[in-house]
Scaffold this active site. Structure first.
Site, PDB file in Angstrom:
ATOM      1  N   GLU A   1       6.896   4.834   6.847  1.00 51.58           N
ATOM      2  CA  GLU A   1       6.429   6.041   6.167  1.00 51.58           C
ATOM      3  C   GLU A   1       7.252   7.264   6.587  1.00 51.58           C
ATOM      4  O   GLU A   1       7.272   7.646   7.751  1.00 51.58           O
ATOM      5  CB  GLU A   1       4.956   6.267   6.474  1.00 51.58           C
ATOM      6  CG  GLU A   1       4.071   5.229   5.817  1.00 51.58           C
ATOM      7  CD  GLU A   1       2.634   5.252   6.279  1.00 51.58           C
ATOM      8  OE1 GLU A   1       1.785   4.677   5.582  1.00 51.58           O
ATOM      9  OE2 GLU A   1       2.361   5.846   7.345  1.00 51.58           O
TER      10      GLU A   1
ATOM     11  N   THR B   1       1.999  -8.191  12.977  1.00 52.36           N
ATOM     12  CA  THR B   1       1.733  -6.845  12.499  1.00 52.36           C
ATOM     13  C   THR B   1       1.668  -6.878  10.981  1.00 52.36           C
ATOM     14  O   THR B   1       2.220  -7.754  10.370  1.00 52.36           O
ATOM     15  CB  THR B   1       2.815  -5.857  12.973  1.00 52.36           C
ATOM     16  OG1 THR B   1       2.444  -4.551  12.555  1.00 52.36           O
ATOM     17  CG2 THR B   1       4.166  -6.179  12.429  1.00 52.36           C
TER      18      THR B   1
ATOM     19  N   THR C   1       0.874  -1.188   0.000  1.00 54.80           N
ATOM     20  CA  THR C   1       0.000   0.000   0.000  1.00 54.80           C
ATOM     21  C   THR C   1       0.909   1.236   0.000  1.00 54.80           C
ATOM     22  O   THR C   1       1.298   1.711  -1.048  1.00 54.80           O
ATOM     23  CB  THR C   1      -0.977  -0.005   1.190  1.00 54.80           C
ATOM     24  OG1 THR C   1      -0.258  -0.242   2.406  1.00 54.80           O
ATOM     25  CG2 THR C   1      -2.027  -1.076   1.014  1.00 54.80           C
TER      26      THR C   1
END
Length: 402
Positions: free
Chosen positions: A273, A190, A153
């Site tokens: 990120e 996770t 993603t």
């Protein structure tokens, strides 16, 4: 840009596993967003899943199906999490499993669904049904890297690895892939990760080994302190190598499995990120493991620590602040020592007289930083990996749905 991470150019096939990807248009246009994994009959499958109370529809079905059936297929989509979607979301996930089952001649409960992406949007079933025939036709043993790309993603790079060892004259392979970049705070496992081996491992032992490896890897990372609704980690053992994992060879097999899991989990931190730093936090000589992990994660989660890391600011007071507020039963700060890389900052709870700002700056300027805390109150130790907090992290998450 991922911190000191170059993706693998090859992930080795695992006998008994075939994969295929397809551009189904579930959310993204012009890229593969659907993955199907075929598992050989007779394989053992273990899984760990998120403890988020708003767990996604596919997580609910995976837990249910794994209790009574031996999985034969995994179906994974990116772009839509199918989380907080109520009964419609459950119905959609089950319908997708039923469709793939009908095309492959297995039971619906032998198909495990996984989703990742935006929360709160209904998952369309039609793109899956349309894409399944072509996806099944493309099944191949040598498709791991394409699979790692399809499940991405906000990841900037695919994450995959293979390891091999020889047991009783036979080669055992363990290959794995993962996706994850944000909303990373493990609370079971996770993100999404899939690991497979051609060793033969009894189901209960496989589950035990997975839990142990998870605690030392995926349960030891954090980006932002947020546990996803969709986290899942699956371990498959096909048995095709003919090597049976037993008491004699279990330690070396587990070592290899742990290496794969740690590589994948650390790759998530390196590709976090907006990350510009890869940070290792070590806590040792703690009275117990709970204390060690609470202190390590309190440091790793602290926004003030993480922004200091981003700024390369040797403001060690932020480290002590985080340690001091950790929710532990007791902490004798007069015994504590602290190192930033090879530079000692604190000895017996007080600043080291020979420390200079220049020494700290040299350590903070590095792309990879290690912070070590010695409590000098016992023998327990743990390691946690995290990233810094940059402007880009805010931008990426502020614009995620646009």
């Amino acid at each position: 840009m991922a911190v000191n991470y170059t993706p693998a150019t090859k992930v080795l096939p695992v006998d008994g596993i075939r994969l295929s990807t397809h551009a189904a248009g579930i959310r993204y246009e012009g890229r593969d967003d659907l993955l199907v994994v075929e598992i050989a009959e007779g394989s053992s499958v273990a899984g760990v899943f998120t403890q988020n109370r708003f767990c996604a529809a596919p997580v609910l079905l995976c837990r249910e199906f794994l209790k009574s059936h031996s999985p034969r297929y995994l179906v994974v989509n990116s772009g839509n999490a199918n989380a907080v979607t109520g009964q419609k979301g459950l119905d959609a996930a089950r319908e997708i499993c039923a469709e793939l089952a009908s095309l492959t001649g297995v039971e619906t409960e032998q198909v495990l669904p996984f989703s990742t992406g935006v929360i709160g949007e209904q998952l369309p079933v039609a793109p899956f049904k349309k894409a399944f025939p072509a996806t099944l036709k493309g099944l191949s043993e040598d498709c791991w890297l394409d699979a790692a790309k399809a499940i991405m993603t906000t990841d900037t790079l695919p994450k995959g690895i293979s390891k091999q060892l020889e047991i009783d004259g036979k080669t055992v392979t363990i290959s794995g892939m993962a996706k994850g970049s944000g909303m990373i705070e493990p609370n079971m496992a996770t993100m999404l990760a899939y690991v497979a081996t051609d060793a033969q491992v009894e189901p209960a032992l496989l589950q035990s080994l997975l839990k142990q490896a998870t605690d030392l890897s995926f349960n030891s990372i954090t980006v932002d302190g947020d546990t996803s609704t969709n986290d899942a980690l699956v371990l498959i053992a096909t048995g095709k190598s003919g090597v049976v994992v037993n008491d004699a060879n279990q330690p070396e097999f587990f070592t290899l499995l742990n290496e794969v899991c740690q590589y994948l989990s650390q790759a998530i931190i390196r590709d976090a990120e907006g990350a510009t730093k890869f940070v290792t936090i070590e806590v040792d000589t703690a009275p117990d493991m709970e204390t060690a992990r609470e202190i390590a994660f309190t440091i790793a989660r602290s926004p003030l620590v993480k922004t200091a890391l981003f700024a390369s600011d040797p403001n060690w007071g932020r480290f002590l602040m985080a340690i001091g507020r950790a929710p532990v039963k007791s902490l004798d700060v007069s015994k504590l020592s602290l190192w930033l890389g090879d530079t000692q900052l604190i000895e017996a709870g007080e600043p080291v007289a020979t420390y200079t700002e220049e020494q700290g700056q040299l350590e903070m300027d590095k792309l990879e930083i290690t912070l070590r805390v010695s409590l000098n109150e016992g023998s327990a130790a743990t390691t946690v990996w995290t990233s810094d907090l940059s402007h880009d992290y805010v931008t990426i998450n502020a614009e995620y749905r646009s």
